[in-house]
Design a protein around this motif. Structure first.
Motif, PDB file in Angstrom:
ATOM      1  N   HIS B  63     122.199  20.669 155.814  1.00 34.94           N
ATOM      2  CA  HIS B  63     120.870  21.599 156.417  1.00 34.94           C
ATOM      3  C   HIS B  63     119.763  20.964 157.277  1.00 34.94           C
ATOM      4  CE1 HIS B  63     122.984  23.725 152.883  1.00 34.94           C
ATOM      5  NE2 HIS B  63     121.779  24.565 152.925  1.00 34.94           N
ATOM      6  N   ASP B 128     123.531  26.060 146.987  1.00 36.86           N
ATOM      7  CA  ASP B 128     123.527  26.709 147.962  1.00 36.86           C
ATOM      8  C   ASP B 128     124.290  28.298 147.857  1.00 36.86           C
ATOM      9  OD1 ASP B 128     123.192  26.218 151.061  1.00 36.86           O
ATOM     10  OD2 ASP B 128     124.873  27.698 150.693  1.00 36.86           O
ATOM     11  N   HIS B 130     125.861  30.202 149.584  1.00 36.93           N
ATOM     12  CA  HIS B 130     127.143  30.448 150.323  1.00 36.93           C
ATOM     13  C   HIS B 130     128.069  29.876 149.859  1.00 36.93           C
ATOM     14  CE1 HIS B 130     124.141  32.193 153.042  1.00 36.93           C
ATOM     15  NE2 HIS B 130     125.074  33.128 153.066  1.00 36.93           N
ATOM     16  N   SER B 339     127.145  28.178 161.964  1.00 31.93           N
ATOM     17  CA  SER B 339     126.756  28.527 160.428  1.00 31.93           C
ATOM     18  C   SER B 339     128.178  28.521 159.597  1.00 31.93           C
ATOM     19  CB  SER B 339     126.269  29.782 160.310  1.00 31.93           C
ATOM     20  OG  SER B 339     127.055  30.770 160.002  1.00 31.93           O
ATOM     21  N   CYS B 340     128.007  28.633 158.426  1.00 33.59           N
ATOM     22  CA  CYS B 340     129.173  28.320 157.356  1.00 33.59           C
ATOM     23  C   CYS B 340     129.930  29.850 157.643  1.00 33.59           C
ATOM     24  CB  CYS B 340     128.617  27.769 156.068  1.00 33.59           C
ATOM     25  SG  CYS B 340     127.503  29.236 155.460  1.00 33.59           S
ATOM     26  N   CYS B 400     124.016  22.890 159.968  1.00 35.43           N
ATOM     27  CA  CYS B 400     123.465  24.084 159.889  1.00 35.43           C
ATOM     28  C   CYS B 400     122.750  24.851 160.811  1.00 35.43           C
ATOM     29  CB  CYS B 400     122.604  24.342 158.522  1.00 35.43           C
ATOM     30  SG  CYS B 400     123.545  23.950 157.051  1.00 35.43           S
ATOM     31  N   CYS B 403     120.768  28.292 161.968  1.00 36.31           N
ATOM     32  CA  CYS B 403     121.181  29.339 160.909  1.00 36.31           C
ATOM     33  C   CYS B 403     119.961  29.437 160.071  1.00 36.31           C
ATOM     34  CB  CYS B 403     122.449  29.061 160.015  1.00 36.31           C
ATOM     35  SG  CYS B 403     122.518  29.818 158.586  1.00 36.31           S
ATOM     36  N   LEU B 404     119.323  28.302 159.783  1.00 39.92           N
ATOM     37  CA  LEU B 404     118.129  28.423 158.901  1.00 39.92           C
ATOM     38  C   LEU B 404     116.864  27.829 159.593  1.00 39.92           C
ATOM     39  CD1 LEU B 404     118.007  26.194 155.704  1.00 39.92           C
ATOM     40  CD2 LEU B 404     119.137  25.652 157.775  1.00 39.92           C
ATOM     41  N   ASN B 422     124.716  34.386 158.812  1.00 42.62           N
ATOM     42  CA  ASN B 422     124.751  35.329 157.783  1.00 42.62           C
ATOM     43  C   ASN B 422     123.470  36.043 157.257  1.00 42.62           C
ATOM     44  OD1 ASN B 422     123.756  33.211 156.189  1.00 42.62           O
ATOM     45  ND2 ASN B 422     125.773  32.339 155.855  1.00 42.62           N
ATOM     46  N   ARG B 428     113.962  33.651 159.657  1.00 40.82           N
ATOM     47  CA  ARG B 428     115.136  32.925 159.187  1.00 40.82           C
ATOM     48  C   ARG B 428     115.420  31.662 160.267  1.00 40.82           C
ATOM     49  NH1 ARG B 428     118.515  31.309 154.763  1.00 40.82           N
ATOM     50  NH2 ARG B 428     120.574  30.329 155.650  1.00 40.82           N
TER      51      ARG B 428
HETATM   52  S1  SF4 Z   1     124.978  27.395 157.581  1.00 38.61           S
HETATM   53 FE1  SF4 Z   1     123.400  28.378 157.160  1.00 38.61          FE
HETATM   54  S2  SF4 Z   1     123.991  29.769 155.328  1.00 38.61           S
HETATM   55 FE2  SF4 Z   1     125.360  28.118 155.547  1.00 38.61          FE
HETATM   56  S3  SF4 Z   1     125.033  26.606 154.215  1.00 38.61           S
HETATM   57 FE3  SF4 Z   1     123.869  25.956 156.206  1.00 38.61          FE
HETATM   58  S4  SF4 Z   1     121.977  27.075 156.229  1.00 38.61           S
HETATM   59 FE4  SF4 Z   1     122.972  27.860 154.544  1.00 38.61          FE
END
Ligand code: SF4
Lengths: 207, 467
Positions: B63, B128, B130, B339-340, B400, B403-404, B422, B428
């Motif tokens: 992350h 987490d 997701h 992202s995941c 990550c 994504c965040l 996502n 975000r």
């Molecule tokens: S990629 Fe984004 S949604 Fe996926 S675990 Fe990392 S922070 Fe969370």
């Protein structure tokens, strides 16, 4: 509940009843990214998150307070937050629950809570009270009209009421979770006390 | 009694049922990362509780890691401390860590499946949301809070009430250019962001049966965006083929024995669900979101709906968009493929196929962030890296990332970003950033055109001449 590991026992603050003013936040789908933005998740302890609760709604880019955000409005205070539908959706970050409790909230009222947030809240002695959408609307209206109105939350009897009005609603809570909150227990104590069962399960598994 | 896939996996993991209360559910695999584990380790230490089953824990840093110069010390001191604390905690407690620099490092939901950590019929958790991704294997996988991370550390179990079950069936053929990401964005747009609260979802029907494991992971990943704790897809030959030979997958006879068991997992014919929805694959088009929750999505050719609601209007105001407006043709300066949800090799193959021979538009900053070190290697080995670089995309190291927006990969305030991630929540991807969720194909096409375009009309036309 038997407790094999005395050292493991830590008391959470007990919760029975609460009477307080409430802070209204009638926004729907408040996600945990709003409650505590990701850039504040770098801390490695649970303390101090209240400072950044709703950070980007509370403060502008230049770090000055946003005047019309409710937490910056002296008219409203109290340890109950009354929020719009689907509160706490999104990320599983327990930091959201820590930020709310650190700020001083003890109860969140909404017409809907996201699953993970609800669990996280309960694990931190923060009570999510789910009411019907009409009740939520009426509560918000009463608070807006009279910010000093007292809200009563009775966990033992499982009801919430707005004093001086006939607004009153029963709420649901898992019996086990209620017992934990009222006694200040948490799940770790209970799980550890069941270690023999867990080990027996492991030994019995084929897959 | 006829059982669902979810029932079978859940029931086989119940250690004990408390009278009129929750159940003790056994957890097979516990994934941890740097952000949601430090307070759980601290809690154990404070209470003098030992780690119960360290061998069932897999740790990685994802992350909060930089995606540039990962071999150098982390610049941001707080991030550095958090990542180091994960190393220290893992070392102290004997947990295997695939940390920064390790060839297995990656976003926890990308690296665990590709290592064979994720297997059908398991229960898996991670701090987490997701974690639902792993349900693609017919696994009960869900996100937990840090208190629960500590509970699993202490007992390898959680206290839970069994969720209700929902089945979403999708039959028919997907149109060309419609990807798994569009499928899940479509479902969430139809059902809303809290439709799944209290439920575990099973995705069924020939669309999912014909989907690759990567696609299934994309779908299950976003189950949480409709409020569901998790999503599952029945394990089948596609699943077994994917798991076979992976680093931590069972081998030889052991594998065959497992497969025989995994074959018993799919939902029994006639088993009932608490809720059922059915959709028609032919109705799905490439999707984009226009608001600040993943349920606010439309087909790429549609207009933003006209809804009179304060929260809806607040959301549009944040996005700088209007009711009735089309997103098609909207100029975009930032594109994030990662992202995941969409950072597996297949996602980059789709993007590269479109991008090959083209150039990104001059106004666009296009970021490619592989989900894991292994994916990064594959991108290079398959020649995709050259394609991206030739087109002017910037390739980073795994994590990550945007994504965040926890590390320095952020989208500036007020800017639009077409993102394969996502969540399009306010802020975000950075304070004031405006996220438009889309598939890797739509993201790639946006980067090339410098604005949102409809890829399906392009695909149906004869092959465009290479630039
Ligand atoms: S990629 Fe984004 S949604 Fe996926 S675990 Fe990392 S922070 Fe969370």
């Amino acid at each position: 509940m038997k407790n094999q590991n005395r050292q493991a026992f830590k008391e959470m603050e007990k919760f029975t009843t609460l009477e307080s003013q409430a802070i209204p936040l009638p926004i729907e789908n408040i996600d945990t990214d709003q409650i505590i933005p990701a850039r504040f998740l770098k801390a490695t302890s649970k303390i101090g998150f209240g400072e950044n609760l709703f950070r980007d709604w509370r403060y502008g880019k230049d770090n000055t307070e946003v005047a019309d955000f409710v937490l910056n409005n002296d008219t409203y205070s109290g340890s109950i937050l009354v929020a719009g539908d689907n509160f706490g959706c999104g990320s599983s970050r327990e930091h959201a629950a820590w930020a709310l409790t650190d700020f001083g909230f003890k109860v969140i009222v909404s017409s809907y809570f996201a699953d993970i947030f609800k669990g996280n809240a309960l694990n931190n002695g923060l009570l999510p009270v789910q009411v019907k959408p009409e009740m939520l609307k009426e509560m918000l209206a009463v608070i807006k009209k009279d910010p000093s109105v007292q809200i009563l939350v009775n966990l033992e009897e499982q009801f919430i009421a707005v004093e001086g009005t006939d607004l009153r609603e029963d709420f649901k809570i898992d019996a086990y979770k209620k017992m934990c909150l009222m006694n200040g227990y948490d799940d770790i104590d209970f799980l550890i006390s069941n270690k023999d069962k867990i080990e027996a399960y492991e030994a019995s598994r084929e897959f | 009694m006829k059982k669902t896939l979810f029932d079978k996996v859940w029931d086989s993991h119940v250690v004990h049922s408390v009278d009129n209360g929750p159940q003790i559910l056994y957890i097979d695999k516990h994934l941890i990362h740097e952000v949601t584990s430090p307070q759980a380790f601290a809690e154990l230490e404070e209470r003098n509780i030992p780690l119960f089953r360290k061998d069932q824990i897999v740790a990685t840093a994802d992350h909060n890691v930089p995606t540039k110069d990962q071999h150098l010390p982390i610049q941001d001191l707080l991030s550095k401390k958090q990542v180091e604390m994960l190393s220290t905690n893992c070392e102290k407690h004997g947990v295997t860590l695939y940390g920064l620099g390790h060839p297995y490092q990656g976003i926890v939901h990308v690296m665990a499946p590709e290592l064979g950590v994720t297997q059908p019929g398991m229960t898996m958790v991670c701090g987490d949301s997701h974690t639902s991704t792993h349900g693609a294997f017919g696994t009960i996988a869900f996100g937990i809070g840090t208190s629960q991370v500590a509970q699993v550390f202490a007992s390898q179990c959680l206290l839970l009430s069994k969720p209700k079950s929902m089945r979403i069936t999708l039959n028919g053929d997907l149109k060309p250019g419609v990807l798994p990401k569009d499928v899940i964005l479509y479902i969430i747009a139809k059902l809303g962001t809290n439709s799944g609260t209290g439920y575990f979802v099973e995705y069924a029907g020939d669309v999912f049966e014909n989907m690759s494991m990567e696609g299934r992971m994309t779908v299950c990943n976003m189950s949480i965006e409709m409020g569901a704790r998790g999503g599952m897809i029945a394990p089948d030959e596609t699943t077994f083929k994917y798991v076979k030979g992976k680093e931590f997958a069972p081998k030889g006879e052991e594998f065959d024995k497992k497969v025989a068991y995994w074959r018993t997992l799919p939902t029994d014919e006639g088993a009932t669900f608490d809720k059922e929805y059915t959709f028609d694959a032919a109705d799905i088009a490439p999707m984009v979101t226009y608001g600040t929750n993943p349920g606010m999505g439309i087909k790429i050719n549609d207009r933003i709906p006209d809804i009179n609601d304060v929260s809806f209007e607040k959301s549009l105001k944040y996005m700088g968009l209007h009711k009735g407006e089309k997103l098609l043709g909207k100029p975009i300066n930032y594109v994030f493929i990662g992202s995941c949800t969409n950072s597996r090799i297949e996602d980059f193959r789709v993007a590269a196929t479109y991008i090959k021979g083209r150039q990104k538009a001059a106004n666009v900053n296009a970021l490619i962030v592989p989900g894991s070190q292994q994916v990064a290697k594959q991108i290079e080995a398959e020649g995709l890296q050259e394609i991206f670089e030739a087109a002017g995309f910037e390739i980073r190291q795994s994590g990550c990332s945007a994504c965040l927006g926890m590390n320095e990969d952020k989208i500036p305030a007020g800017e639009y970003c077409v993102s394969t991630s996502n969540r399009n929540f306010e802020g975000r991807q950075g304070q004031g950033a405006r996220t438009i969720l889309a598939s890797p194909l739509v993201a790639a096409a946006t980067a090339v055109a410098g604005k949102i375009i409809d890829v399906t009309t392009e695909i149906e036309e004869p092959e465009p001449a290479s630039v």
